[in-house]
Design a protein around this motif. Structure first.
Motif, PDB file in Angstrom:
ATOM      1  N   LYS A 139      23.294   9.825  35.867  1.00 20.52           N
ATOM      2  CA  LYS A 139      23.745  10.486  37.096  1.00 20.52           C
ATOM      3  C   LYS A 139      22.610  10.554  38.110  1.00 20.52           C
ATOM      4  O   LYS A 139      22.843  10.439  39.318  1.00 20.52           O
ATOM      5  CB  LYS A 139      24.250  11.890  36.783  1.00 20.52           C
ATOM      6  N   SER A 140      21.376  10.724  37.616  1.00 21.46           N
ATOM      7  CA  SER A 140      20.225  10.775  38.504  1.00 21.46           C
ATOM      8  C   SER A 140      20.080   9.470  39.286  1.00 21.46           C
ATOM      9  O   SER A 140      19.895   9.482  40.517  1.00 21.46           O
ATOM     10  CB  SER A 140      18.957  11.041  37.690  1.00 21.46           C
ATOM     11  N   ILE A 141      20.179   8.336  38.596  1.00 23.39           N
ATOM     12  CA  ILE A 141      20.076   7.033  39.261  1.00 23.39           C
ATOM     13  C   ILE A 141      21.270   6.804  40.178  1.00 23.39           C
ATOM     14  O   ILE A 141      21.125   6.326  41.306  1.00 23.39           O
ATOM     15  CB  ILE A 141      19.971   5.907  38.216  1.00 23.39           C
ATOM     16  N   ALA A 142      22.478   7.162  39.687  1.00 25.01           N
ATOM     17  CA  ALA A 142      23.698   6.965  40.483  1.00 25.01           C
ATOM     18  C   ALA A 142      23.634   7.750  41.787  1.00 25.01           C
ATOM     19  O   ALA A 142      24.021   7.236  42.852  1.00 25.01           O
ATOM     20  CB  ALA A 142      24.919   7.368  39.664  1.00 25.01           C
ATOM     21  N   ASP A 143      23.144   8.978  41.732  1.00 27.46           N
ATOM     22  CA  ASP A 143      23.058   9.803  42.941  1.00 27.46           C
ATOM     23  C   ASP A 143      22.033   9.241  43.929  1.00 27.46           C
ATOM     24  O   ASP A 143      22.280   9.189  45.139  1.00 27.46           O
ATOM     25  CB  ASP A 143      22.676  11.244  42.566  1.00 27.46           C
ATOM     26  N   VAL A 182      28.853  -0.836  37.203  1.00 26.24           N
ATOM     27  CA  VAL A 182      28.731   0.491  36.588  1.00 26.24           C
ATOM     28  C   VAL A 182      29.977   0.773  35.750  1.00 26.24           C
ATOM     29  O   VAL A 182      31.058   1.014  36.281  1.00 26.24           O
ATOM     30  CB  VAL A 182      28.539   1.589  37.652  1.00 26.24           C
ATOM     31  N   ALA A 183      29.808   0.738  34.423  1.00 28.45           N
ATOM     32  CA  ALA A 183      30.931   1.020  33.517  1.00 28.45           C
ATOM     33  C   ALA A 183      30.988   2.488  33.136  1.00 28.45           C
ATOM     34  O   ALA A 183      32.048   3.011  32.789  1.00 28.45           O
ATOM     35  CB  ALA A 183      30.814   0.164  32.259  1.00 28.45           C
ATOM     36  N   GLY A 184      29.838   3.160  33.165  1.00 29.46           N
ATOM     37  CA  GLY A 184      29.804   4.576  32.798  1.00 29.46           C
ATOM     38  C   GLY A 184      28.583   5.253  33.386  1.00 29.46           C
ATOM     39  O   GLY A 184      27.573   4.612  33.691  1.00 29.46           O
ATOM     40  N   ILE A 185      28.703   6.564  33.564  1.00 27.47           N
ATOM     41  CA  ILE A 185      27.596   7.374  34.088  1.00 27.47           C
ATOM     42  C   ILE A 185      27.310   8.487  33.077  1.00 27.47           C
ATOM     43  O   ILE A 185      28.214   9.233  32.697  1.00 27.47           O
ATOM     44  CB  ILE A 185      27.935   7.975  35.461  1.00 27.47           C
ATOM     45  N   TYR A 186      26.078   8.576  32.647  1.00 27.12           N
ATOM     46  CA  TYR A 186      25.711   9.592  31.664  1.00 27.12           C
ATOM     47  C   TYR A 186      24.750  10.606  32.273  1.00 27.12           C
ATOM     48  O   TYR A 186      24.110  10.351  33.294  1.00 27.12           O
ATOM     49  CB  TYR A 186      25.086   8.955  30.418  1.00 27.12           C
ATOM     50  N   GLY A 201      33.530   7.386  33.112  1.00 24.67           N
ATOM     51  CA  GLY A 201      33.653   6.022  32.627  1.00 24.67           C
ATOM     52  C   GLY A 201      33.665   5.926  31.118  1.00 24.67           C
ATOM     53  O   GLY A 201      34.072   6.838  30.396  1.00 24.67           O
ATOM     54  N   ASP A 202      33.173   4.794  30.613  1.00 26.46           N
ATOM     55  CA  ASP A 202      33.224   4.491  29.192  1.00 26.46           C
ATOM     56  C   ASP A 202      31.943   3.763  28.778  1.00 26.46           C
ATOM     57  O   ASP A 202      31.173   3.306  29.628  1.00 26.46           O
ATOM     58  CB  ASP A 202      34.458   3.630  28.897  1.00 26.46           C
ATOM     59  N   ILE A 203      31.754   3.648  27.471  1.00 31.91           N
ATOM     60  CA  ILE A 203      30.615   2.877  26.955  1.00 31.91           C
ATOM     61  C   ILE A 203      30.875   1.387  27.177  1.00 31.91           C
ATOM     62  O   ILE A 203      31.960   0.981  27.591  1.00 31.91           O
ATOM     63  CB  ILE A 203      30.390   3.163  25.463  1.00 31.91           C
ATOM     64  N   ILE A 204      29.875   0.578  26.886  1.00 36.88           N
ATOM     65  CA  ILE A 204      29.996  -0.863  27.071  1.00 36.88           C
ATOM     66  C   ILE A 204      30.740  -1.478  25.888  1.00 36.88           C
ATOM     67  O   ILE A 204      30.440  -1.171  24.732  1.00 36.88           O
ATOM     68  CB  ILE A 204      28.606  -1.515  27.196  1.00 36.88           C
ATOM     69  N   HIS A 205      31.709  -2.311  26.184  1.00 35.50           N
ATOM     70  CA  HIS A 205      32.442  -3.033  25.148  1.00 35.50           C
ATOM     71  C   HIS A 205      32.013  -4.500  25.205  1.00 35.50           C
ATOM     72  O   HIS A 205      32.189  -5.173  26.223  1.00 35.50           O
ATOM     73  CB  HIS A 205      33.946  -2.886  25.356  1.00 35.50           C
ATOM     74  N   PHE A 206      31.442  -4.976  24.114  1.00 33.68           N
ATOM     75  CA  PHE A 206      30.843  -6.304  24.101  1.00 33.68           C
ATOM     76  C   PHE A 206      31.871  -7.401  23.832  1.00 33.68           C
ATOM     77  O   PHE A 206      32.845  -7.204  23.106  1.00 33.68           O
ATOM     78  CB  PHE A 206      29.731  -6.367  23.042  1.00 33.68           C
ATOM     79  N   LEU A 260      31.379   4.941  39.866  1.00 25.53           N
ATOM     80  CA  LEU A 260      31.997   4.212  38.765  1.00 25.53           C
ATOM     81  C   LEU A 260      32.729   2.979  39.296  1.00 25.53           C
ATOM     82  O   LEU A 260      33.497   3.063  40.251  1.00 25.53           O
ATOM     83  CB  LEU A 260      32.982   5.131  38.030  1.00 25.53           C
ATOM     84  N   GLY A 261      32.450   1.821  38.716  1.00 30.67           N
ATOM     85  CA  GLY A 261      33.085   0.568  39.138  1.00 30.67           C
ATOM     86  C   GLY A 261      32.308  -0.192  40.186  1.00 30.67           C
ATOM     87  O   GLY A 261      32.638  -1.349  40.480  1.00 30.67           O
ATOM     88  N   ASP A 262      31.258   0.431  40.763  1.00 29.59           N
ATOM     89  CA  ASP A 262      30.450  -0.270  41.779  1.00 29.59           C
ATOM     90  C   ASP A 262      29.609  -1.375  41.137  1.00 29.59           C
ATOM     91  O   ASP A 262      29.183  -1.271  39.988  1.00 29.59           O
ATOM     92  CB  ASP A 262      29.515   0.716  42.488  1.00 29.59           C
ATOM     93  N   SER A 263      29.358  -2.408  41.912  1.00 28.11           N
ATOM     94  CA  SER A 263      28.465  -3.485  41.480  1.00 28.11           C
ATOM     95  C   SER A 263      27.166  -3.404  42.287  1.00 28.11           C
ATOM     96  O   SER A 263      27.160  -2.919  43.424  1.00 28.11           O
ATOM     97  CB  SER A 263      29.118  -4.849  41.694  1.00 28.11           C
ATOM     98  N   PHE A 264      26.081  -3.854  41.688  1.00 22.49           N
ATOM     99  CA  PHE A 264      24.786  -3.815  42.370  1.00 22.49           C
ATOM    100  C   PHE A 264      23.925  -4.956  41.843  1.00 22.49           C
ATOM    101  O   PHE A 264      24.163  -5.504  40.759  1.00 22.49           O
ATOM    102  CB  PHE A 264      24.088  -2.471  42.162  1.00 22.49           C
TER     103      PHE A 264
END
Length: 415
Positions: free
Chosen positions: A159-163, A189-193, A141-146, A169-173
Motif C-alpha cells: 500500500k505504501s508503494i501504491a499510494d 498490479v494483481a494485489g496490494i498488501y 486483489g489476489d495473490i499471483i497465480h502462476f 488494483l489492475g493498473d499497469s506500470f
C-alpha cells in the motif's frame, strides 16, 4: 481443622464493627497493590510477547526461517546465484522439521509512472511459494497465480508503494532494471498488501521468479537462494547450523558454495532489539513485585497492631510465637488471593478488550504495527500468579517476626 487457619478465617471474615476500626483502609490498599501489580505484570508480559511475535512473524514472512544462498554474496540485492539440484533438495529434506522449501530471486529496479518514480526490489518466487503471510496482509486483489508455460506479469505491491506511485488494483506500470544496459518490464498490479513493516513495505514487490531469472541472464535452475520454513521457530538456529555443516563441502554444478543462515543471522539488529525488550519486562516485573510487597507489609503490620491485645492473650494461654505468625500469614494469604482475583480480572479483561477492539493505537512508522499487540498465554498468567503468592509470602515472613517482640502483659493492656 488447623487451629491457626480457623482463627485466621474468623479474623478475616468477621463483619463486626469492633474489628473494623483501622484495618479496612490498609487492607484495601494492600489488596489494590496486589491487584494493580498483577494486572500490570499480565499486561506487560502479554504486550511484549505479542509485540515480539508480531514483528518476528513479519520478518519471517518476508524472509522465511532459514535461507540458503551463495557463500560469496554481499549484502546487496544484486545476488550471485546458486544452482538448484536434486541432491541439494535431498540434503535439506533429511530434516523432518522442515515444512516447505521455496526458490526466490531478487533484483533492484525502478518503478516509473507518468507522475513519479521510485526504487524497489522485485522478489521473484516460484509456484511452491507459501502465500499464507501475504494472504493475511492482503487488503485488495489476489495473490499471483502462476502459468506453467509463461511468466506471469502480475505483481503484488505494498500500500505504501501504491499510494506513492498512485497505483490502483489492475493498473499497469513500467519497471526499469539497470546493469550493463537498461532493461524494462511491464507489470500489472494483481494485489496490494499492507504489513506495516515499513522497512520492507517501502522496498519489496513480489513477482514471478522467471522474470528475475531472465533479467539476470540466469539458467532455469539458478536462483538467489532457497527459503526454508520450519514447523517450530525454536528449532530454527539448530536446523540452520546443521544445514550449514551439511552443505559446507557441497558445491553446485557451477562451482558455487552454499551458505545456510537463520533469519536471526540475516537480521541481527531486529532480533537483538527484540531480545532487549525482555530486559524491560523484567524491570517492570521487579518494580511491580516491590510495590505489591510494600503494600502487603504495611497492611500486615497494621493488622498486627490492631490485634495486639489478641496476640497477648494467645501468648498468655501458652500459644507459641510461630503459631501466631502462621495465623497472620494465613490472613495475608487470604488478602493476596483476593488481590490476585481482582488483578486477573483487570489484567486479563483489559488484554482481551485490546486484542479484540484495538483501542490503543501505535505509529507503524516507529513500531511496525498499528495497535498495541496482545498475546495472552495461560502458562504465563499462572506463573505470574504463583510467583506473586510466593514472593508476597516470603517478604511477609520478616514483618511477622514483630509478633515475637510483643510482651503478653503489655499486649493485654494495649488499647
Amino acid at each position: 481443622m488447623n487451629l491457626e487457619l480457623f482463627i485466621a478465617k474468623r479474623i478475616h471474615f468477621t463483619k463486626g464493627n469492633e474489628e473494623r476500626k483501622v484495618s479496612p483502609p490498609a487492607i484495601r490498599i494492600a489488596i489494590a497493590g496486589i491487584a494493580i501489580g498483577l494486572a500490570v505484570m499480565i499486561l506487560s508480559v502479554s504486550i511484549v510477547v505479542g509485540f515480539k511475535n508480531e514483528v518476528r512473524a513479519k520478518v519471517i514472512g518476508f524472509g522465511s526461517h532459514i535461507q540458503i544462498s551463495n557463500f560469496d554474496n554481499n549484502t546487496t540485492f544484486e545476488t550471485i546465484p546458486i544452482g538448484i539440484s536434486d541432491s541439494l533438495i535431498g540434503i535439506i529434506k533429511k530434516h523432518p522439521e522442515i515444512s516447505n522449501i521455496e526458490r526466490f530471486a531478487t533484483k533492484p529496479g525502478i518503478i516509473k509512472t507518468d507522475s513519479s518514480f521510485m526504487a524497489i526490489v522485485i522478489k521473484g518466487v516460484g509456484n511452491e511459494y507459501n502465500w499464507d503471510f501475504f494472504k493475511k496482509n492482503l487488503i485488495e486483489g489476489d495473490i499471483i497465480h502462476f502459468n506453467d508455460s509463461t511468466a506471469s506479469n502480475d505483481i503484488l505491491v505494498s500500500k505504501s508503494i501504491a499510494d506513492k506511485m498512485n497505483l490502483k488494483l489492475g493498473d499497469s506500470f513500467m519497471s526499469y532494471f539497470i546493469e550493463n544496459s537498461v532493461r524494462q518490464r511491464k507489470f500489472k498490479v494483481a494485489g496490494i498488501y499492507q504489513t506495516n513493516f515499513t522497512d520492507y513495505d517501502k522496498l519489496f514487490v513480489i513477482g514471478d521468479l522467471r522474470h528475475v531469472q531472465k533479467l539476470n541472464f540466469w539458467a532455469p535452475d539458478q536462483v538467489s537462494g532457497l527459503e526454508i520454513l520450519v514447523n517450530n521457530y525454536d528449532e530454527t538456529d539448530r536446523i540452520a547450523e546443521e544445514l550449514y555443516f551439511d552443505l559446507l563441502q557441497n558445491k553446485d554444478k557451477y562451482g558455487s558454495s552454499y551458505y545456510a543462515r537463520s533469519i536471526k543471522q540475516l537480521n541481527p539488529q531486529i532480533f537483538s532489539w527484540l531480545d532487549l525488550l525482555n530486559t524491560n519486562v523484567w524491570v517492570i516485573l521487579i518494580l511491580m513485585a516491590l510495590v505489591s510487597s510494600f503494600t502487603m507489609i504495611s497492611g500486615l503490620l497494621i493488622i498486627i497492631l490492631e490485634r495486639t491485645n489478641m496476640i497477648g492473650i494467645l501468648k498468655a494461654l501458652g500459644y507459641k510465637d510461630s503459631g501466631i505468625q502462621r495465623i497472620f500469614l494465613n490472613i495475608s494469604f487470604f488478602l493476596i488471593l483476593k488481590g490476585l482475583m481482582w488483578g486477573n480480572i483487570i489484567g486479563i479483561g483489559l488484554a482481551l478488550i485490546q486484542r479484540h477492539f484495538k483501542w490503543f493505537k501505535l505509529d507503524p512508522e516507529s513500531y511496525y504495527i498499528d495497535a498495541v499487540p496482545i498475546e495472552l498465554n495461560i502458562f504465563h498468567v499462572i506463573l505470574l500468579n504463583i510467583a506473586t503468592i510466593i514472593i508476597a509470602l516470603l517478604v511477609l515472613l520478616g514483618p511477622s517476626y514483630v509478633i515475637t517482640k510483643i510482651s503478653p502483659v503489655k499486649a493485654i493492656r494495649f488499647e
